[in-house]
Write a protein that holds these residues in place. Structure first.
Motif, short mmCIF file in Angstrom:
data_model
loop_
_atom_site.label_atom_id
_atom_site.label_comp_id
_atom_site.label_asym_id
_atom_site.label_seq_id
_atom_site.Cartn_x
_atom_site.Cartn_y
_atom_site.Cartn_z
N VAL A 314 1.08 -0.67 -0.02
CA VAL A 314 -0.22 0.04 -0.43
C VAL A 314 0.89 1.02 -0.11
N ILE A 315 0.14 2.29 -0.84
CA ILE A 315 1.19 3.26 -0.19
C ILE A 315 0.34 3.85 0.95
N ARG A 316 2.15 4.50 1.50
CA ARG A 316 1.53 4.99 2.50
C ARG A 316 2.69 6.02 3.33
N THR A 317 2.04 7.63 3.53
CA THR A 317 3.30 8.79 3.78
C THR A 317 2.40 9.48 5.34
N SER A 318 3.50 9.93 5.86
CA SER A 318 3.03 10.66 6.78
C SER A 318 3.76 12.29 7.34
N VAL A 319 2.95 12.33 8.11
CA VAL A 319 3.94 13.41 8.98
C VAL A 319 5.55 13.35 9.26
N ASP A 320 6.20 14.37 9.42
CA ASP A 320 7.71 14.42 9.81
C ASP A 320 7.31 14.33 10.86
N HIS A 321 6.94 14.52 11.77
CA HIS A 321 6.79 14.70 13.11
C HIS A 321 6.02 14.41 14.38
N GLY A 322 5.83 14.96 15.54
CA GLY A 322 5.67 14.31 16.56
C GLY A 322 4.10 14.10 16.97
N THR A 323 2.97 13.84 17.83
CA THR A 323 1.98 14.81 18.72
C THR A 323 1.57 15.72 19.20
N ALA A 324 3.06 16.03 19.38
CA ALA A 324 3.04 17.73 20.22
C ALA A 324 2.25 17.61 21.46
N PHE A 325 1.96 16.66 22.28
CA PHE A 325 1.78 17.07 23.47
C PHE A 325 0.91 17.77 24.10
N ASP A 326 2.26 18.79 24.34
CA ASP A 326 2.16 20.19 24.93
C ASP A 326 1.11 21.24 24.19
N ILE A 327 1.05 21.26 22.85
CA ILE A 327 0.58 22.37 22.03
C ILE A 327 -0.94 22.15 21.71
N ALA A 328 -1.82 20.56 22.10
CA ALA A 328 -2.85 19.85 21.72
C ALA A 328 -4.14 20.76 22.62
N GLY A 329 -4.79 21.20 21.23
CA GLY A 329 -6.04 21.82 21.57
C GLY A 329 -6.15 23.25 21.73
N LYS A 330 -4.66 23.78 21.30
CA LYS A 330 -5.12 24.81 21.49
C LYS A 330 -4.79 25.70 20.00
N GLY A 331 -5.05 24.76 19.98
CA GLY A 331 -5.63 25.95 17.89
C GLY A 331 -4.32 26.11 17.01
N VAL A 332 -2.86 26.01 17.63
CA VAL A 332 -1.57 26.27 17.06
C VAL A 332 -0.61 25.67 16.34
N ALA A 333 -1.81 24.12 16.24
CA ALA A 333 -1.02 23.07 15.29
C ALA A 333 -0.49 23.37 13.88
N LYS A 334 0.42 23.29 13.48
CA LYS A 334 0.58 23.84 11.87
C LYS A 334 0.52 22.37 10.80
N GLU A 335 -0.31 22.32 9.60
CA GLU A 335 -1.12 21.44 9.23
C GLU A 335 0.28 21.13 8.03
N GLY A 336 0.76 21.86 7.79
CA GLY A 336 2.03 22.24 6.43
C GLY A 336 2.76 20.18 5.96
N SER A 337 3.15 19.87 7.16
CA SER A 337 3.76 18.21 6.89
C SER A 337 3.16 17.32 6.11
N LEU A 338 1.24 17.54 6.71
CA LEU A 338 0.01 16.68 6.62
C LEU A 338 -0.03 16.90 5.15
N LEU A 339 -0.37 18.51 4.73
CA LEU A 339 -0.34 18.38 3.19
C LEU A 339 0.38 17.89 2.28
N GLU A 340 2.15 18.31 2.63
CA GLU A 340 2.41 17.59 2.06
C GLU A 340 2.73 16.21 2.00
N ALA A 341 2.13 15.45 2.87
CA ALA A 341 2.01 14.30 2.77
C ALA A 341 0.89 13.94 2.20
N ILE A 342 0.08 14.39 2.19
CA ILE A 342 -1.29 14.16 1.14
C ILE A 342 -0.58 14.24 -0.01
N ASP A 343 -0.21 15.51 -0.02
CA ASP A 343 0.18 16.01 -1.52
C ASP A 343 1.08 14.59 -2.22
#
Length: 374
Positions: A314-343
């Motif tokens: 199967v084709i599988r790509t992923s973000v290149d960062h971790g779960t970032a528990f310290d900022i979870a739920g604060k609305g400041v997480a960056k989605e750039g890596s996820l968009l790149e992974a989709i592309d």
């Protein structure tokens, strides 16, 4: 990126990962960014994970409630909606909220079950690729799922023993001979068979990226490639013979190239990818390019880079960062890596489709071949 009218719209299964981390948030942000492309028929997305976590993340971003007709609870219902641009496959219907920023067995189990479901979607022809948001290994272990990460998990779920990690950022692509092992164990793991497998899978991945004549640089294990065996024998005894044999088969591979210059050469256009011998040798240059901090505040400005698993059915790509528990739920997480992974997942899907079409049509195959490297 070209999309042919007579080819089904590519569908990506988007695994949200650990619901206690930033996975649901960056998934919601990515879907908002991709809404127009989905509506234009360029791609379809199926978010797989805890519906409660996704709805909470969407609401916190002001995106509102997920429409009820987007929610599905199993693959059968999903298969009945082949034209829907977006679906949420809830693997925990009616589940309670998961506390953000905390390691828990419940969150680890959701991450695991989401991955299992995504693999099923690809195996059943519902999705064409899997893109994963981060999970937490400790939570995974607490839930009884003993994997070092997604790569090992996906290898077992798909019955593959060929999984290899490749990181990608912009023009730099780096595959790894070893990853999550102690540094003292690396030399013994650099075997001719393992190195050859990684080089061959790297070449195949580059072809899927539509690079006609891939060039690969292999990083030396030891400083200065061993400096005539003064700093180790592995480069002379293992790396050089493997490269000589593959070059004899027509593979454009060079090495061992000292680790302090091979990535510079790749960025200079001499290689389309680098084969790194161990985790940090390959990760550091990619993250140095893709991760950015504000020098004044120390806050993250960007998290860019994609993890690609080679050697799976199967084709599988992923973000290149971790779960970032310290900022979870604060609305400041960056989605750039996820968009790149989709592309990148879409590039690989369309690259494989083009190769399949070329194999069926010799005229197209010759046309692609005559087109040159890029």
């Amino acid at each position: 990126m070209e999309f042919r009218a007579n080819v089904p719209t590519p569908c990506v299964a988007l695994v949200m990962g650990d619901p206690a981390g930033i996975g649901p948030e960056i998934t919601a942000k990515a879907l908002l960014r991709l809404r127009a492309r989905c509506q234009a028929g360029e791609l379809r997305l199926v978010a797989v994970g805890a519906g409660t976590a996704f709805r909470e993340a969407s609401a916190s971003l002001g995106a509102g409630e997920v429409p009820s007709d987007f929610l599905v609870e199993n693959a059968e219902r999903l298969k009945a909606r082949p034209r829907a641009a977006f679906n949420l496959l809830d693997i925990d219907p009616g589940g309670a909220s998961i506390p953000l920023g905390e390691v828990s067995a419940a969150a680890g189990d959701i991450a695991y079950r989401s991955t299992v479901e995504a693999v099923r979607l690809v195996e059943r022809g519902i999705a064409d690729a899997i893109v994963t948001a981060p999970l937490n290994k400790e939570a995974l272990y607490l839930a009884g799922h003993r994997y070092a990460g997604y790569t090992d998990m996906l290898a077992q779920l798909t019955g593959s023993d060929q999984a290899v990690m490749m990181l990608s950022h912009d023009r730099l692509k780096v595959s790894h001979v070893t990853t999550h092992v102690a540094l003292r164990e690396v030399p013994a793991l650099i075997t001719p068979e393992r190195l050859e497998r990684v080089i061959r899978l790297t070449e195949q991945a580059l072809v899927d990226f539509d690079i006609a004549d891939p060039r690969i640089g292999v990083a030396a294990l030891n400083p200065h490639a061993g400096e005539g065996r003064n700093f180790g024998d592995e480069d002379d005894d293992v790396v050089i013979p493997v490269i000589a044999r593959l070059r004899g088969e027509g593979i454009d591979v060079e090495g061992p190239v000292p680790g302090d210059t091979v990535f510079v050469k790749a960025l200079g256009g001499q290689y389309d990818a680098v084969v790194a011998m161990y985790h940090d040798q390959g990760h550091v240059p990619v993250k140095l390019l893709g991760f950015k901090l504000d020098p004044a505040t120390g806050e993250w400005l960007d998290l860019s880079g994609v993890n690609i698993t080679l050697g799976l059915p199967v084709i599988r790509t992923s973000v290149d960062h971790g779960t970032a528990f310290d900022i979870a739920g604060k609305g400041v997480a960056k989605e750039g890596s996820l968009l790149e992974a989709i592309d990148i997942a879409l590039r690989l899907v369309n690259g494989r489709r083009s190769r399949s079409a070329a194999l069926e049509d010799p005229t197209e195959a010759n046309s692609r071949k005559m087109g040159g490297r890029r």
